[in-house]
Design a protein around this motif. Structure first.
Motif, mmCIF file in Angstrom:
data_model
loop_
_atom_site.group_PDB
_atom_site.id
_atom_site.type_symbol
_atom_site.label_atom_id
_atom_site.label_comp_id
_atom_site.label_asym_id
_atom_site.label_seq_id
_atom_site.Cartn_x
_atom_site.Cartn_y
_atom_site.Cartn_z
ATOM 1 N N ALA A 1 0.836 -1.209 0.000
ATOM 2 C CA ALA A 1 0.000 0.000 0.000
ATOM 3 C C ALA A 1 0.869 1.256 0.000
ATOM 4 O O ALA A 1 0.570 2.231 -0.716
ATOM 5 N N VAL A 2 1.932 1.254 0.766
ATOM 6 C CA VAL A 2 2.833 2.419 0.807
ATOM 7 C C VAL A 2 3.476 2.616 -0.560
ATOM 8 O O VAL A 2 3.566 3.757 -1.059
ATOM 9 N N ILE A 3 3.945 1.554 -1.196
ATOM 10 C CA ILE A 3 4.575 1.654 -2.519
ATOM 11 C C ILE A 3 3.564 2.169 -3.532
ATOM 12 O O ILE A 3 3.883 3.026 -4.384
ATOM 13 N N LEU A 4 2.330 1.694 -3.456
ATOM 14 C CA LEU A 4 1.289 2.151 -4.363
ATOM 15 C C LEU A 4 1.007 3.648 -4.166
ATOM 16 O O LEU A 4 0.851 4.396 -5.134
ATOM 17 N N LEU A 5 0.935 4.077 -2.921
ATOM 18 C CA LEU A 5 0.700 5.501 -2.637
ATOM 19 C C LEU A 5 1.858 6.361 -3.142
ATOM 20 O O LEU A 5 1.645 7.443 -3.705
ATOM 21 N N VAL A 6 3.072 5.875 -2.901
ATOM 22 C CA VAL A 6 4.239 6.638 -3.386
ATOM 23 C C VAL A 6 4.195 6.706 -4.905
ATOM 24 O O VAL A 6 4.456 7.776 -5.496
ATOM 25 N N GLY A 7 3.855 5.625 -5.571
ATOM 26 C CA GLY A 7 3.753 5.625 -7.026
ATOM 27 C C GLY A 7 2.641 6.561 -7.496
ATOM 28 O O GLY A 7 2.795 7.262 -8.498
ATOM 29 N N LEU A 8 1.535 6.584 -6.801
ATOM 30 C CA LEU A 8 0.421 7.448 -7.157
ATOM 31 C C LEU A 8 0.818 8.920 -6.997
ATOM 32 O O LEU A 8 0.484 9.759 -7.843
ATOM 33 N N VAL A 9 1.533 9.218 -5.929
ATOM 34 C CA VAL A 9 1.984 10.602 -5.692
ATOM 35 C C VAL A 9 2.945 11.027 -6.796
ATOM 36 O O VAL A 9 2.885 12.158 -7.308
ATOM 37 N N ILE A 10 3.817 10.134 -7.191
ATOM 38 C CA ILE A 10 4.788 10.461 -8.265
ATOM 39 C C ILE A 10 4.050 10.701 -9.569
ATOM 40 O O ILE A 10 4.356 11.666 -10.317
ATOM 41 N N LEU A 11 3.038 9.891 -9.892
ATOM 42 C CA LEU A 11 2.263 10.081 -11.111
ATOM 43 C C LEU A 11 1.450 11.377 -11.081
ATOM 44 O O LEU A 11 1.287 12.051 -12.104
ATOM 45 N N ILE A 12 0.928 11.727 -9.946
ATOM 46 C CA ILE A 12 0.116 12.935 -9.850
ATOM 47 C C ILE A 12 1.003 14.165 -10.004
ATOM 48 O O ILE A 12 0.602 15.142 -10.632
ATOM 49 N N LYS A 13 2.218 14.146 -9.513
ATOM 50 C CA LYS A 13 3.112 15.289 -9.590
ATOM 51 C C LYS A 13 3.625 15.489 -11.016
ATOM 52 O O LYS A 13 4.009 16.597 -11.376
ATOM 53 N N LYS A 14 3.633 14.527 -11.846
ATOM 54 C CA LYS A 14 4.128 14.672 -13.214
ATOM 55 C C LYS A 14 3.081 15.223 -14.080
ATOM 56 O O LYS A 14 2.406 15.681 -14.605
#
Length: 149
Positions: A136-149
């Protein structure tokens, strides 16, 4: 129950009857369970052994002999044991005790299996939660990275 054909060398039939009555009263089975009967047979057997190994005050030559009253008591014990063993066979106690042991073994094995399963599942559940939280943490970090791009 009287020992037929038994003759007391002292001619004291009251002593014979007292010994037989003592055995019958001490080792009487009142129709309880087969386990009780089995334990009673063991007690009689233990008593016979105890009486036989008890030191004798009579020494005739090189042999130690038991007094006649003790020999009669042992004979009464042997007769009572034979009667109890007959009841054991008549009531099919061997089958009943074996069935009881099998049931107890099944219950014990089931309880042990449950305890082992709990011992294995608790660490497995903890490990599963750790992987779920990490994912879940990895997914959230990935989601945050995608949203910032």
């Amino acid at each position: 129950m009287v020992l037929s054909g038994s003759v007391n060398p002292d001619g004291n039939s009251a002593q014979i009857n007292a010994g037989i009555d003592r055995v019958q009263n001490e080792f009487r089975w009142n129709g309880g369970s087969c386990v009780d009967l089995d334990l009673l047979i063991k007690k009689v057997s233990d008593k016979i052994v105890a009486e036989r190994i008890q030191p004798s005050p009579y020494n005739y030559g090189l042999r130690l002999l038991k007094p006649p009253s003790v020999e009669l008591y042992i004979s009464a014990l042997l007769r009572q044991k034979s009667i109890l063993e007959g009841q054991f066979v008549l009531n099919r106690c061997a089958d009943k005790i074996e069935t009881l042991r099998q049931k107890e073994s099944a219950v014990l094995i089931t309880k042990q299996a449950i305890a082992q399963e709990k011992a294995v599942l608790k660490p497995a559940n903890t490990e599963q939660r750790i992987y779920t939280i990490t994912g879940a943490v990895i997914l959230l970090v990935g989601l945050v990275i995608l949203i910032k791009k």
